[in-house]
Design an enzyme around this catalytic site. Sequence first.
Site, mmCIF file in Angstrom:
data_model
loop_
_atom_site.group_PDB
_atom_site.id
_atom_site.type_symbol
_atom_site.label_atom_id
_atom_site.label_comp_id
_atom_site.label_asym_id
_atom_site.label_seq_id
_atom_site.Cartn_x
_atom_site.Cartn_y
_atom_site.Cartn_z
ATOM 1 N N GLY A 233 0.824 -1.198 0.000
ATOM 2 C CA GLY A 233 0.000 0.000 0.000
ATOM 3 C C GLY A 233 0.863 1.255 0.000
ATOM 4 C CB SER A 234 0.019 4.744 0.785
ATOM 5 O OG SER A 234 -0.363 4.737 2.150
ATOM 6 C CE LYS A 236 -1.335 9.967 6.460
ATOM 7 N NZ LYS A 236 -2.466 10.871 6.111
ATOM 8 C CB VAL A 237 -0.918 3.020 5.247
ATOM 9 C CG1 VAL A 237 -1.449 1.863 6.094
ATOM 10 C CG2 VAL A 237 -2.032 4.014 4.954
ATOM 11 N N GLY A 238 2.259 2.461 5.334
ATOM 12 C CA GLY A 238 3.356 1.526 5.559
ATOM 13 C C GLY A 238 4.243 1.938 6.720
ATOM 14 C CD GLU A 255 7.324 -5.639 -1.782
ATOM 15 O OE1 GLU A 255 7.686 -4.723 -2.554
ATOM 16 O OE2 GLU A 255 8.085 -6.570 -1.440
ATOM 17 C CB CYS A 289 3.522 0.554 -6.531
ATOM 18 S SG CYS A 289 3.885 -1.169 -6.940
#
Length: 487
Positions: A233-234, A236-238, A255, A289
């Site tokens: 995912g993003s 920011k969330v990662g 990833e 991505c």
Amino acid sequence: MSSSYFTDLAQQYIDGRWRPGTGSWDIIDFNPYDGEKLASITIATVDEVDEAYRAAARAQRDWAATNPYARRAVFEKALRIVEEREQEIAEVIVAELGGTRLKAGFELHLAKEFLRESVNLALRPEGKIIPSPGDTKENRLYVVPVGVVGVISPFNFPFLLSLKSVAPALALGNGVVLKPHQNTPIVGGSLVAKIFEDAGLPAGLLNVVITDIAEIGDAFLEHPVPKVISFTGSDKVGRHVATVCAAHFKRSILELGGNSALVVLDDADIDYAVDAAVFSRFVHQGQVCMAANRVLVDRAVEAEFTEKFVAKVKSLKVGDPSDPETVIGPVINSSQADALSSVVSQALAEGATALVQGTTTDNLVEPTVLTGLPARSDILRQEIFGPVALLVPFDGEEEAVRIVNDTPYGLSGAVHTADVERGVSFAKRIDTGMFHVNDGTVHDEPLVAFGGEKSSGVGRLNGEATVEAFTTQKWISVQHGRSLFPF
């Protein structure tokens, strides 16, 4: 044909049973092209997340003890099921993601390749006998499953990117709990569970919880059972996932996003480079991505490349993803469409020139091609998850290397040149996990380590990297004689 999937699979899958969640609200699954309601799914609560993890832990013990040749048969059957239902699955991808026919075929091709590799992964772990300083001592190093893996998959390639972690983790002897993205709960979640259920995977080993952090907070990450969290995912969330996992001594495989560049050097085959650049930027509406956010062109060939690139972009058909002629379908939701409009408006306000400026109708975002952005523009350094291409001229390789690396991300990229070794030398100077010479930026293969540097992620998947991700090492020593103790 696909409508039955949305009817039958709009449930949680926990401990081998299909059941509704017990949350107080529903996730509504919409077709992003026409707004049709596909399914309504009552969300899973913290209690159901707990049940799913506990079920996976119970089932995993027997599964890990199962002969890997026997485990392998499940993945052979799962592959056959995907092949038999390929057309139906493609229809679901088109409906739930707004993926074009071309994109659905691309995703299914890769999904089958990764399932084929999972068949072999069951037999891949190998232990070692390691010498000891003690004459009568034997050191055995076992490669064993981590136990239970939590998988969080994204909305852009949900079938592939769920399978890419779920199948290897199971093949290597683990249990799995999968949380798909809220926008793709069927393709990324319950469809995967149905395939493995029909393939004969023992009940409880794979669980799917369809939920939202507004309901469960960090419970999926903090739960004591999973030893590894695989997140796509993003960034920011990662970053949050990594922080929570570290605080709970869990391994995280991340990833994340990218801001890849496709570079056209002065000796490139221009027509071929145009084809590679257009595909790399606009495949699945640019919601990839690895997509080429930036297209860098040497000023010596800028005019020719730009003319041909713009002409090809203008020829791309935008519209109904179920139409085989459509190249660009809808983005996933209105928030994504609004964000893309804001990016274009900001770029134009900063002085960019629109060589192509598409309009936005609901979730259909037509292609835009921008050039002339100021060198310090933030837009050049961020991920743009949609059909907006940035053309950036440069003077010579040194400047190209500097521009490509001037981003917080480091996922993929490509360079086009008549001299392959020149391309390889260029690729070595770029801070990315992956880089391709005379090709596009969007690639994934089952045996080659996949992952990024900088804000594009931590860890690798595919091949031996997958074995490392979902297993751990255990040292067992055997004293065949007698040890001498000092007291």
